[in-house]
Design an enzyme around this catalytic site. Structure first.
Site, short mmCIF file in Angstrom:
data_model
loop_
_atom_site.label_atom_id
_atom_site.label_comp_id
_atom_site.label_asym_id
_atom_site.label_seq_id
_atom_site.Cartn_x
_atom_site.Cartn_y
_atom_site.Cartn_z
N GLY A 51 0.77 -1.24 0.00
CA GLY A 51 0.00 0.00 0.00
C GLY A 51 0.80 1.29 0.00
N ASP A 110 -4.60 2.18 11.15
CA ASP A 110 -5.99 1.86 11.45
C ASP A 110 -6.09 1.41 12.91
OD1 ASP A 110 -8.68 1.33 10.84
OD2 ASP A 110 -8.26 -0.67 10.11
N LYS A 138 -6.63 6.77 10.84
CA LYS A 138 -8.01 6.65 11.31
C LYS A 138 -7.95 6.44 12.82
CE LYS A 138 -9.43 3.31 8.28
NZ LYS A 138 -10.32 2.50 7.41
N ARG A 172 -5.43 0.38 -6.74
CA ARG A 172 -4.22 0.98 -6.18
C ARG A 172 -3.71 2.13 -7.04
NH1 ARG A 172 -2.21 -2.32 -2.03
NH2 ARG A 172 -2.50 -4.56 -2.32
#
Ligand code: 5GP
Length: 182
Positions: A51, A110, A138, A172
């Site tokens: 990512g 996260d 987040k 992506r």
């Protein structure tokens, strides 16, 4: 090459959360801060596959200091064990980080479990310094206390795709960040 909108159908259900311009302009700001903080040093930036690849490549092109890059790939076990923070290293670094100024580059924090594990793991390899930069955070979703040293954007508790982030390995390559419309 006949239909310029051929790719649009697949992203119809997604709305833009952060535009390409917003992302790029924030990365320029972050790179200025990081270049200043690491002045006179040659940090090793460690991208977390897959990512963070897009963020890392945009970030380093805005840094004005010498640097090295390496990559690490991790996977958390299924849900039950993920909550215990068990993370498996799928691809390790190519080099020792002992005595180096290490900056971990992540796409999104996260629950915090991945970075909590990685910071522990990499600290034990005795880098000179160890910091974390993430494009997205987040904070509402934390299961363990974790605070990145540099953060691009705080975002709401929504599943996001694009700019390196996937949904079943798709999306992506999008230049912006999107959320699924509910
Ligand atoms: P954590 O260990 O902090 O819970 O998870 C971090 C990883 O979960 C990220 O590197 C990313 O792979 C995945 N992740 C967390 N939130 C999202 C999201 O909104 N979208 C996508 N595509 N991946 C996410």
């Amino acid at each position: 090459m006949t239909d310029h909108h051929a790719g649009k159908t697949s992203t119809d259900n997604f709305e833009v959360l952060l535009s390409e311009e917003q992302i790029q302009s924030r990365i320029t700001e972050m790179a200025a801060v990081i270049s200043n903080d690491y002045r006179g040093k040659r940090p090793l930036l460690i991208g977390i596959l897959k990512g963070a690849v897009i963020f890392l490549s945009d970030l380093i092109r805005n840094l004005t200091i010498p640097l090295e890059i390496d990559f690490i790939a991790v996977s958390s076990y299924g849900d039950a064990t993920a909550s215990s923070g068990v993370v498996r290293i799928l691809k390790d670094l190519e080099q020792s980080i002992q005595g180096k100024d290490v900056l971990i580059v992540e796409d999104i924090v996260d629950t915090g479990l991945t970075l909590n594990y990685l910071v522990d793991n990499l600290s034990s390899r005795q880098p000179r310094t160890l910091k974390v930069v993430t494009l997205l955070d987040k904070p509402e979703r934390r299961k363990v206390e974790f605070e990145p040293d540099y953060c691009g954007f705080h975002i709401p508790d929504r599943f996001v795709i694009g700019y390196g982030l996937d949904f079943g390995e798709d999306y992506r390559q999008l230049s912006d960040l999107r959320v699924l419309n509910q």
